[in-house]
Design a protein around this motif. Structure first.
Motif, PDB file in Angstrom:
ATOM      1  N   GLN A  39      -4.795  90.927 180.998  1.00  0.00           N
ATOM      2  CA  GLN A  39      -3.538  90.298 181.409  1.00  0.00           C
ATOM      3  C   GLN A  39      -2.357  91.244 181.189  1.00  0.00           C
ATOM      4  O   GLN A  39      -1.454  91.355 182.025  1.00  0.00           O
ATOM      5  N   ALA A  88     -14.571  89.264 173.975  1.00  0.00           N
ATOM      6  CA  ALA A  88     -14.111  88.684 175.239  1.00  0.00           C
ATOM      7  C   ALA A  88     -12.643  88.279 175.204  1.00  0.00           C
ATOM      8  O   ALA A  88     -11.913  88.463 176.183  1.00  0.00           O
ATOM      9  N   THR A  89     -12.192  87.733 174.069  1.00  0.00           N
ATOM     10  CA  THR A  89     -10.805  87.290 174.015  1.00  0.00           C
ATOM     11  C   THR A  89      -9.840  88.468 174.144  1.00  0.00           C
ATOM     12  O   THR A  89      -8.841  88.394 174.855  1.00  0.00           O
ATOM     13  N   ALA A 140     -22.471  81.492 178.937  1.00  0.00           N
ATOM     14  CA  ALA A 140     -22.374  81.519 180.395  1.00  0.00           C
ATOM     15  C   ALA A 140     -23.090  82.740 180.933  1.00  0.00           C
ATOM     16  O   ALA A 140     -23.254  83.736 180.228  1.00  0.00           O
ATOM     17  N   ASP A 166     -13.030  79.011 173.102  1.00  0.00           N
ATOM     18  CA  ASP A 166     -13.460  78.987 171.707  1.00  0.00           C
ATOM     19  C   ASP A 166     -12.303  79.352 170.768  1.00  0.00           C
ATOM     20  O   ASP A 166     -11.201  79.644 171.221  1.00  0.00           O
ATOM     21  N   TYR A 167     -12.547  79.333 169.470  1.00  0.00           N
ATOM     22  CA  TYR A 167     -11.428  79.420 168.529  1.00  0.00           C
ATOM     23  C   TYR A 167     -10.758  80.783 168.516  1.00  0.00           C
ATOM     24  O   TYR A 167      -9.626  80.912 168.052  1.00  0.00           O
ATOM     25  N   ILE A 168     -11.459  81.825 169.045  1.00  0.00           N
ATOM     26  CA  ILE A 168     -10.775  83.119 169.143  1.00  0.00           C
ATOM     27  C   ILE A 168     -10.246  83.353 170.562  1.00  0.00           C
ATOM     28  O   ILE A 168     -10.039  84.489 170.983  1.00  0.00           O
ATOM     29  N   ALA A 169     -10.039  82.256 171.278  1.00  0.00           N
ATOM     30  CA  ALA A 169      -9.345  82.292 172.575  1.00  0.00           C
ATOM     31  C   ALA A 169     -10.122  82.994 173.682  1.00  0.00           C
ATOM     32  O   ALA A 169      -9.521  83.656 174.529  1.00  0.00           O
ATOM     33  N   SER A 170     -11.444  82.863 173.696  1.00  0.00           N
ATOM     34  CA  SER A 170     -12.203  83.318 174.866  1.00  0.00           C
ATOM     35  C   SER A 170     -12.238  82.165 175.845  1.00  0.00           C
ATOM     36  O   SER A 170     -12.660  81.069 175.495  1.00  0.00           O
ATOM     37  N   LEU A 171     -11.799  82.397 177.084  1.00  0.00           N
ATOM     38  CA  LEU A 171     -11.715  81.322 178.071  1.00  0.00           C
ATOM     39  C   LEU A 171     -12.742  81.547 179.166  1.00  0.00           C
ATOM     40  O   LEU A 171     -12.901  82.659 179.660  1.00  0.00           O
ATOM     41  N   HIS A 172     -13.442  80.468 179.542  1.00  0.00           N
ATOM     42  CA  HIS A 172     -14.365  80.594 180.676  1.00  0.00           C
ATOM     43  C   HIS A 172     -14.524  79.245 181.347  1.00  0.00           C
ATOM     44  O   HIS A 172     -14.668  78.221 180.673  1.00  0.00           O
ATOM     45  N   LYS A 173     -14.499  79.262 182.674  1.00  0.00           N
ATOM     46  CA  LYS A 173     -14.713  78.027 183.426  1.00  0.00           C
ATOM     47  C   LYS A 173     -16.225  77.815 183.521  1.00  0.00           C
ATOM     48  O   LYS A 173     -16.947  78.709 183.927  1.00  0.00           O
ATOM     49  N   VAL A 174     -16.682  76.636 183.130  1.00  0.00           N
ATOM     50  CA  VAL A 174     -18.133  76.368 183.076  1.00  0.00           C
ATOM     51  C   VAL A 174     -18.458  75.049 183.743  1.00  0.00           C
ATOM     52  O   VAL A 174     -17.583  74.230 184.002  1.00  0.00           O
ATOM     53  N   ARG A 227      -5.246  78.804 176.043  1.00  0.00           N
ATOM     54  CA  ARG A 227      -5.792  80.095 175.616  1.00  0.00           C
ATOM     55  C   ARG A 227      -4.681  81.019 175.133  1.00  0.00           C
ATOM     56  O   ARG A 227      -4.818  81.713 174.130  1.00  0.00           O
ATOM     57  N   ASN A 284      -5.239  77.959 180.702  1.00  0.00           N
ATOM     58  CA  ASN A 284      -4.686  79.281 180.403  1.00  0.00           C
ATOM     59  C   ASN A 284      -3.544  79.204 179.405  1.00  0.00           C
ATOM     60  O   ASN A 284      -3.397  80.087 178.555  1.00  0.00           O
ATOM     61  N   LEU A 294     -22.017  85.912 178.794  1.00  0.00           N
ATOM     62  CA  LEU A 294     -21.022  85.639 177.767  1.00  0.00           C
ATOM     63  C   LEU A 294     -21.757  84.918 176.667  1.00  0.00           C
ATOM     64  O   LEU A 294     -22.298  83.840 176.888  1.00  0.00           O
ATOM     65  N   TYR A 323     -14.168  76.160 178.866  1.00  0.00           N
ATOM     66  CA  TYR A 323     -14.662  76.411 177.513  1.00  0.00           C
ATOM     67  C   TYR A 323     -13.683  77.377 176.856  1.00  0.00           C
ATOM     68  O   TYR A 323     -13.473  78.476 177.364  1.00  0.00           O
ATOM     69  N   GLN A 369      -9.762  89.703 177.718  1.00  0.00           N
ATOM     70  CA  GLN A 369      -8.915  88.874 178.580  1.00  0.00           C
ATOM     71  C   GLN A 369      -7.439  89.157 178.323  1.00  0.00           C
ATOM     72  O   GLN A 369      -6.643  89.285 179.267  1.00  0.00           O
ATOM     73  N   ASP A 411     -22.222  83.962 184.108  1.00  0.00           N
ATOM     74  CA  ASP A 411     -21.442  84.403 185.266  1.00  0.00           C
ATOM     75  C   ASP A 411     -20.085  84.908 184.803  1.00  0.00           C
ATOM     76  O   ASP A 411     -19.074  84.705 185.473  1.00  0.00           O
ATOM     77  N   PHE A 412     -20.063  85.551 183.646  1.00  0.00           N
ATOM     78  CA  PHE A 412     -18.793  85.980 183.074  1.00  0.00           C
ATOM     79  C   PHE A 412     -18.377  87.309 183.674  1.00  0.00           C
ATOM     80  O   PHE A 412     -19.154  88.251 183.755  1.00  0.00           O
TER      81      PHE A 412
END
Lengths: 203, 204
Positions: free
Chosen positions: B65, B57-58, B36, A118-126, A85, A82, B28, A116, B61, B38-39
């Motif tokens: 927040q 998505a970014t 993914a 990515d470069y535009i800050a999308s965060l996901h637990k995989v 991100r 986090n 996603l 995971y 998020q 399960d997003f």
């Protein structure tokens, strides 16, 4: 083109990256380590612009260390993810970093995890993730053969399958890969998969 | 290629009899590649207020927040939860703050207001609120969702029937959109409980 991929197994997580440093058509070196050891139990595999990659991953590593110095305890993998991100998101509309990240870690309470980013800050637990052109091959390979709770041997076998597929099917496939693992005993280099060795300068 | 279609999403909220339902897809993606299945796109603000965020998505998020932060501050100051109407105005204000450099999101807000009256609304990416009495939709599958909801919706549905209706509307719409799908996530909220379900649809 840069390939980074990773997966979570039974009590461990693996991150694999190619080791070519490329500028346009020239390969500067074939043993560039793109997986940074963030702290004792975290790995940060990064792909993208080489300057941004080196600067940003070092910045994250130093901040993770600073937290540990200030607070006496290490960050959890989720917290580190986090934080990463957050830094990417803040920079996104000012001075964006072109770095894709796979952050793997082992926490005593929650076990292994892979994030995971990515470069535009999308965060996901995989459970499995990949970046780059190689992802078209490694993700499909992992979709076919991955199951949760794999042993290290099974996971390395799957990693080798992915590397073979990338070498076979990607037109500018990188020749060498490094595999790093993180488990309860810490984050460390596991193996290299080399098909081209750098020649050392003559004495 | 639009920035709103980079990750892919489908969101819908419907009003029932003293209840509401909010549903999303689970994909996603990064353009054509699925990352993914399960997003999470629907977030709980408090027990009677949910927000779904479609689009990039970014930004979803980041926006989530910021909204949770503002709601927690509100709870500390006011010592109570935000009303859905108030929250919708907050979302609208936060989005318009970035009028000339917006968040690429389209939120869907659903909550139970005073006297358990359900409230739903959606805004565009710069905060223009659209209140509705029946249903609101957002995401890459929004056009299909409008059609499906218009034909399947009935006023004053009980929670069980509302669940069936919103599920069918969501699944049939995402099947016509390549960027959303891989299952569904439905919340049906009544004054006494919140029922969360995962739908299995066409996994492609």
């Amino acid at each position: 083109m840069e390939c980074v991929f990773g997966l979570v197994g039974d009590g461990f997580a693996l991150v694999v990256a190619d080791t070519s440093a490329v500028h346009s058509i020239l390969v500067h070196k074939s043993n560039e380590d793109k997986i940074m050891v963030l702290d004792s139990h975290k790995l940060l595999g990064a792909s993208g612009e080489s300057g941004d990659r080196a600067q940003f991953t070092e910045y994250v590593q130093k901040n993770v260390a600073l937290y540990q110095f200030r607070n006496g305890i290490p960050l959890t993998t989720a917290a580190a993810a986090n934080f990463t991100r957050g830094e990417l998101a803040t920079a996104l509309r000012k001075n964006p970093y072109s770095v894709n990240i796979l952050l793997a870690g082992y926490d005593k309470e929650t076990g292994p995890s892979l994030y995971y980013i990515d470069y535009i800050a999308s965060l996901h637990k995989v459970e499995k993730g990949a970046f780059g052109y190689g992802s078209y091959f490694s993700l499909s390979m992992m979709d076919r053969h991955y199951h949760s709770g794999m042993t290290v041997e099974e996971a390395i076998d799957l990693v080798d399958k992915c590397i073979m597929e990338i070498r076979l099917r990607l037109v500018v496939a990188p020749p060498n890969f490094v595999i790093k693992i993180v488990d309860k005993d810490g984050a460390r280099e596991y193996a290299w998969r080399e098909s081209v060795k750098d020649t050392s300068a003559p004495a | 290629m639009s920035i709103f279609e980079y990750n892919g999403s489908a969101l819908v909220a419907m009003v029932g009899k003293n209840c509401f339902a909010i549903a999303s897809d689970r994909r996603l993606g990064v353009q054509l590649q699925t990352i993914a299945t399960d997003f999470q796109k629907i977030y709980k603000i408090h027990d009677r207020l949910f927000i779904g965020l479609s689009g990039l998505a970014t930004d979803a998020q980041t926006l989530y927040q910021r909204l949770v932060f503002r709601h927690k501050l509100y709870q500390l100051r006011e010592e109570r939860d935000m009303k859905p109407e108030t929250f919708a105005s907050l979302v609208s204000a936060i989005l318009y703050e970035k009028r000339f450099g917006p968040y690429f999101c389209q939120p869907v807000i659903a909550g139970l207001g005073a006297e358990d009256k359900p409230f739903i609304c959606t805004t565009d990416s710069i905060g223009a609120k659209e209140l509705a009495k029946d249903f609101v939709v957002a995401g890459t599958a929004s056009e299909s969702l409008y059609g499906a909801c218009e034909s399947m919706f009935k006023p004053d549905m009980e929670p069980e029937e509302l669940f069936e209706t919103i599920s069918q509307a969501l699944l049939s719409s995402v099947d016509r959109d390549c960027l959303s799908g891989w299952g569904g996530h439905v919340y049906v909220v009544t004054p006494t409980e919140v029922k969360e379900s995962i739908l299995k649809g066409r996994m492609d």
